[in-house]
Scaffold this active site. Structure first.
Site, PDB file in Angstrom:
ATOM      1  N   GLU A 115      49.613  -3.527  90.846  1.00 29.64           N
ATOM      2  CA  GLU A 115      49.866  -4.068  92.194  1.00 29.64           C
ATOM      3  C   GLU A 115      49.245  -3.143  93.239  1.00 29.64           C
ATOM      4  O   GLU A 115      49.403  -1.934  93.159  1.00 29.64           O
ATOM      5  CB  GLU A 115      51.390  -4.159  92.399  1.00 29.64           C
ATOM      6  CG  GLU A 115      51.790  -4.701  93.735  1.00 29.64           C
ATOM      7  CD  GLU A 115      51.133  -6.043  94.025  1.00 29.64           C
ATOM      8  OE1 GLU A 115      51.401  -7.008  93.308  1.00 29.64           O
ATOM      9  OE2 GLU A 115      50.319  -6.111  94.971  1.00 29.64           O
TER      10      GLU A 115
ATOM     11  N   CYS B 221      54.713   5.610  97.066  1.00 29.69           N
ATOM     12  CA  CYS B 221      53.631   5.518  96.065  1.00 29.69           C
ATOM     13  C   CYS B 221      52.708   6.739  96.002  1.00 29.69           C
ATOM     14  O   CYS B 221      52.583   7.349  94.940  1.00 29.69           O
ATOM     15  CB  CYS B 221      52.800   4.273  96.318  1.00 29.69           C
ATOM     16  SG  CYS B 221      53.715   2.776  95.923  1.00 29.69           S
TER      17      CYS B 221
ATOM     18  N   THR C 295      53.479   0.637  88.147  1.00 30.80           N
ATOM     19  CA  THR C 295      52.419   1.633  87.978  1.00 30.80           C
ATOM     20  C   THR C 295      52.771   2.539  86.797  1.00 30.80           C
ATOM     21  O   THR C 295      53.764   3.269  86.844  1.00 30.80           O
ATOM     22  CB  THR C 295      52.275   2.465  89.273  1.00 30.80           C
ATOM     23  OG1 THR C 295      52.037   1.556  90.352  1.00 30.80           O
ATOM     24  CG2 THR C 295      51.145   3.473  89.166  1.00 30.80           C
TER      25      THR C 295
ATOM     26  N   ARG D  16      50.637  -3.083 100.163  1.00 23.73           N
ATOM     27  CA  ARG D  16      51.135  -1.976 100.988  1.00 23.73           C
ATOM     28  C   ARG D  16      52.419  -2.415 101.661  1.00 23.73           C
ATOM     29  O   ARG D  16      52.489  -3.541 102.167  1.00 23.73           O
ATOM     30  CB  ARG D  16      50.119  -1.622 102.084  1.00 23.73           C
ATOM     31  CG  ARG D  16      48.814  -1.076 101.569  1.00 23.73           C
ATOM     32  CD  ARG D  16      47.741  -1.168 102.631  1.00 23.73           C
ATOM     33  NE  ARG D  16      47.506  -2.553 103.028  1.00 23.73           N
ATOM     34  CZ  ARG D  16      46.732  -2.934 104.039  1.00 23.73           C
ATOM     35  NH1 ARG D  16      46.119  -2.036 104.778  1.00 23.73           N
ATOM     36  NH2 ARG D  16      46.572  -4.211 104.337  1.00 23.73           N
ATOM     37  N   GLU D  17      53.421  -1.549 101.674  1.00 23.83           N
ATOM     38  CA  GLU D  17      54.635  -1.887 102.404  1.00 23.83           C
ATOM     39  C   GLU D  17      54.280  -2.020 103.873  1.00 23.83           C
ATOM     40  O   GLU D  17      53.401  -1.324 104.377  1.00 23.83           O
ATOM     41  CB  GLU D  17      55.693  -0.791 102.206  1.00 23.83           C
ATOM     42  CG  GLU D  17      56.305  -0.874 100.827  1.00 23.83           C
ATOM     43  CD  GLU D  17      57.288   0.251 100.544  1.00 23.83           C
ATOM     44  OE1 GLU D  17      57.824   0.844 101.488  1.00 23.83           O
ATOM     45  OE2 GLU D  17      57.510   0.537  99.359  1.00 23.83           O
TER      46      GLU D  17
HETATM   47  N1  NAD Z   1      56.455  -0.191  96.864  1.00 21.31           N
HETATM   48  C1  NAD Z   1      55.144  -0.299  96.909  1.00 21.31           C
HETATM   49  O1  NAD Z   1      54.535  -0.310  97.979  1.00 21.31           O
HETATM   50  C2  NAD Z   1      54.339  -0.423  95.628  1.00 21.31           C
HETATM   51  C3  NAD Z   1      52.985  -0.816  95.704  1.00 21.31           C
HETATM   52  C4  NAD Z   1      52.249  -0.936  94.528  1.00 21.31           C
HETATM   53  C5  NAD Z   1      52.837  -0.620  93.309  1.00 21.31           C
HETATM   54  N2  NAD Z   1      54.135  -0.212  93.263  1.00 21.31           N
HETATM   55  C6  NAD Z   1      54.725   0.075  91.948  1.00 21.31           C
HETATM   56  O2  NAD Z   1      55.536  -1.047  91.592  1.00 21.31           O
HETATM   57  C7  NAD Z   1      56.710  -0.611  90.885  1.00 21.31           C
HETATM   58  C8  NAD Z   1      57.959  -1.068  91.614  1.00 21.31           C
HETATM   59  O3  NAD Z   1      58.008  -0.437  92.869  1.00 21.31           O
HETATM   60  P1  NAD Z   1      59.059  -0.872  93.999  1.00 21.31           P
HETATM   61  O4  NAD Z   1      58.741  -0.067  95.202  1.00 21.31           O
HETATM   62  O5  NAD Z   1      59.090  -2.347  94.079  1.00 21.31           O
HETATM   63  O6  NAD Z   1      60.413  -0.335  93.327  1.00 21.31           O
HETATM   64  P2  NAD Z   1      61.900  -0.493  93.853  1.00 21.31           P
HETATM   65  O7  NAD Z   1      62.586   0.773  93.545  1.00 21.31           O
HETATM   66  O8  NAD Z   1      61.920  -1.031  95.243  1.00 21.31           O
HETATM   67  O9  NAD Z   1      62.493  -1.648  92.904  1.00 21.31           O
HETATM   68  C9  NAD Z   1      62.634  -1.515  91.528  1.00 21.31           C
HETATM   69  C10 NAD Z   1      63.753  -2.478  91.086  1.00 21.31           C
HETATM   70  O10 NAD Z   1      63.833  -2.446  89.657  1.00 21.31           O
HETATM   71  C11 NAD Z   1      65.213  -2.641  89.323  1.00 21.31           C
HETATM   72  N3  NAD Z   1      65.454  -2.245  87.936  1.00 21.31           N
HETATM   73  C12 NAD Z   1      65.514  -1.001  87.400  1.00 21.31           C
HETATM   74  N4  NAD Z   1      65.767  -1.071  86.070  1.00 21.31           N
HETATM   75  C13 NAD Z   1      65.842  -2.390  85.763  1.00 21.31           C
HETATM   76  C14 NAD Z   1      66.075  -3.100  84.550  1.00 21.31           C
HETATM   77  N5  NAD Z   1      66.255  -2.466  83.390  1.00 21.31           N
HETATM   78  N6  NAD Z   1      66.079  -4.448  84.591  1.00 21.31           N
HETATM   79  C15 NAD Z   1      65.891  -5.109  85.755  1.00 21.31           C
HETATM   80  N7  NAD Z   1      65.671  -4.484  86.944  1.00 21.31           N
HETATM   81  C16 NAD Z   1      65.664  -3.151  86.933  1.00 21.31           C
HETATM   82  C17 NAD Z   1      65.951  -1.788  90.344  1.00 21.31           C
HETATM   83  O11 NAD Z   1      67.299  -2.154  90.440  1.00 21.31           O
HETATM   84  C18 NAD Z   1      65.135  -2.090  91.609  1.00 21.31           C
HETATM   85  O12 NAD Z   1      65.676  -3.175  92.341  1.00 21.31           O
HETATM   86  C19 NAD Z   1      56.562   0.901  90.754  1.00 21.31           C
HETATM   87  O13 NAD Z   1      55.941   1.205  89.547  1.00 21.31           O
HETATM   88  C20 NAD Z   1      55.652   1.268  91.921  1.00 21.31           C
HETATM   89  O14 NAD Z   1      54.935   2.454  91.680  1.00 21.31           O
HETATM   90  C21 NAD Z   1      54.894  -0.118  94.392  1.00 21.31           C
END
Ligand code: NAD
Length: 432
Positions: A149, A258, A121, A152-153
């Site tokens: 994306e 989020c 995001t 929803r978790e």
């Molecule tokens: N969690 C949700 O429900 C959800 C839903 C929709 C959108 N999003 C969006 O998706 C994105 C990811 O969210 P998430 O909850 O999966 O995050 P998260 O924190 O669970 O995972 C992010 C991952 O990125 C890795 N990372 C960081 N820097 C990196 C790099 N340089 N190279 C490779 N890997 C690297 C971290 O080690 C981590 O494992 C965010 O922008 C979030 O806003 C999340």
């Protein structure tokens, strides 16, 4: 297709497993070696229903592998999805550090015509910066796209397999076609838009849902004062087709990884582009103030938190996840402790000690193995999260003869039944 997912967090692992299930060759990459080593053994480092099974299945089919090495992950990739975290920076804007770091690392290894898709995001305008950054590291021709994306978790696998829509943000026909081909097995409507619109759509969706929660909380607060019942108000407004019956949750406010961050980021983004007086500032402020305000109100009703034994039921931000990022419990427990209460808690999946380690917090308390243990001797029970284990628990079994309060933070229980058991019932915006 050869697909690479950068950042194997919640979004990354689910996306990787689902694309692999379509028969593509998928590589998941992360800089976190521990995470990658668990994933290689099909161990998901968080709780998400159905994910571990899907992961095992795809790894057994040799469709899905994991690495920490950018060259291995990128050299043959036709489509690269960036799913790294985008937390809020101290000024509220999206901290894009991880997005830019991952783009810098992938750029030198890109093959010709590869598509770099930003799924994290991010605010509109980010794709221009991503392109600039890639150009500064390679002469290779590449494309970019924004595919936000919406999973929803707690229901991430089902949401990814059965999405309401796929939003494709791009400017090139070939890119649209390739992304449509990839997502075709999902049989979901595919919406072609400009990258900026795709990015705004993600913020708009989350900000709307957060505003809806804040709206009904405001109505609940008024009901509290005038004797109306917010649950009856919801029933009365829902048949209006413009409003609908879904997503009305009066409670302790929105939490999770989020909504709080995305509303904050949209507010900060609005201010940064000259729209200082915006709705999202207010929604964010109201939500941040909500838990302290509610705990103050309850304090008056129960005669003070000091020396009270409080059982907090539910530590995650919602059921079916162990994610505690910005969960109500992480705000409620420190406030209760600072006011002199002792706290015991219960959650079927979330682990307070793990959260303390991750967040480097110190506010400790006793987390019980069972719900029964947590409520034993409690002066006040706060049912914070509607886990089935909590809603289905027989509270009559643990009721003692002493005066006990029951705070129903999500209006999930019948006040009549709870009062009949002998508790003083306190809900939100409904008569006690
Ligand atoms: N969690 C949700 O429900 C959800 C839903 C929709 C959108 N999003 C969006 O998706 C994105 C990811 O969210 P998430 O909850 O999966 O995050 P998260 O924190 O669970 O995972 C992010 C991952 O990125 C890795 N990372 C960081 N820097 C990196 C790099 N340089 N190279 C490779 N890997 C690297 C971290 O080690 C981590 O494992 C965010 O922008 C979030 O806003 C999340």
């Amino acid at each position: 297709m050869n697909i690479t997912i950068i950042g194997t967090g919640f979004v990354g692992v689910v996306t990787a497993a689902v694309y692999a299930s379509f028969g593509h060759q998928v590589i998941g990459l992360d800089v976190d070696e521990q995470k990658i080593s668990s994933l290689k053994k099909s161990q998901v480092p968080f709780y998400e229903p159905g994910l571990e099974e899907l992961l095992k299945e795809q790894q057994a089919h040799h469709n899905l592998s994991f690495t920490t090495d950018y060259q291995t992950a990128i050299k043959d990739a036709e489509i690269i999805f960036v799913t790294v975290g985008t937390p809020s920076a101290p000024d509220g804007q999206a901290d894009l550090r991880f997005v830019f770091a991952s783009v810098e690392s992938l750029a030198p290894h890109l093959q010709k015509q590869a598509i770099v898709v930003i799924k994290s995001t991010v605010p509109p305008g980010t794709l221009d910066k991503v392109e600039e950054l890639i150009h500064s590291h390679t002469e290779t021709a590449f494309y970019t796209a924004a595919v936000p994306e919406f999973l929803r978790e707690g229901s991430a696998v089902a949401d990814t397999l059965h999405p309401d829509r796929i939003v494709l943000g791009a400017t090139n026909e070939q890119v649209f076609k390739k992304l449509e081909e990839l997502h075709r097995p999902l049989q979901a409507p595919m919406i072609r838009v400009k990258p900026e619109s795709a990015q705004m759509a993600k913020y708009a969706a989350n900000a709307y849902l957060a505003t809806r929660i804040t709206f009904i909380n405001q109505i609940a607060d008024l009901c509290e004062k005038n004797g109306a019942n917010v649950e009856e108000v919801v029933v009365a407004i829902s048949p209006d087709k413009r409003i609908g019956a879904h997503y009305w949750y009066p409670g302790f406010g929105y939490g999770g990884s989020c909504f709080p961050k995305d509303v904050k980021e949209l507010a900060a983004y609005s201010r940064a582009i000259g729209e200082s007086d915006n709705l999202f500032n207010k929604v964010n402020d109201l939500n941040q103030d909500r838990i302290p305000k509610l705990l103050d109100n309850f304090e008056k009703k129960i005669g003070g938190w000091e020396n009270k034994q409080v059982a907090v039921l539910g530590l995650s931000f919602k059921p079916n996840t162990d994610d505690m990022r910005e969960s109500p419990a992480t705000l409620v427990i420190p406030i209760l402790l600072s006011k002199g209460a002792s706290v015991t808690s219960f959650d079927p999946m979330a682990d307070w000690q793990r959260f303390l380690r991750l967040e480097k917090m110190e506010k400790n308390h006793q987390q019980s193995e069972t719900l029964k243990q947590a409520v034993k001797d409690a002066d006040v029970i706060i049912a914070l999260v509607e886990w089935p284990e909590i809603i289905g628990f027989d509270f009559a079994e643990t009721k003692t003869t002493k005066q006990q309060w029951f705070i129903d933070a999500r209006n999930q229980f019948s006040p009549t039944i709870i009062k009949k058991i002998g508790y003083h019932y306190l809900g939100l915006g409904r008569p006690s």
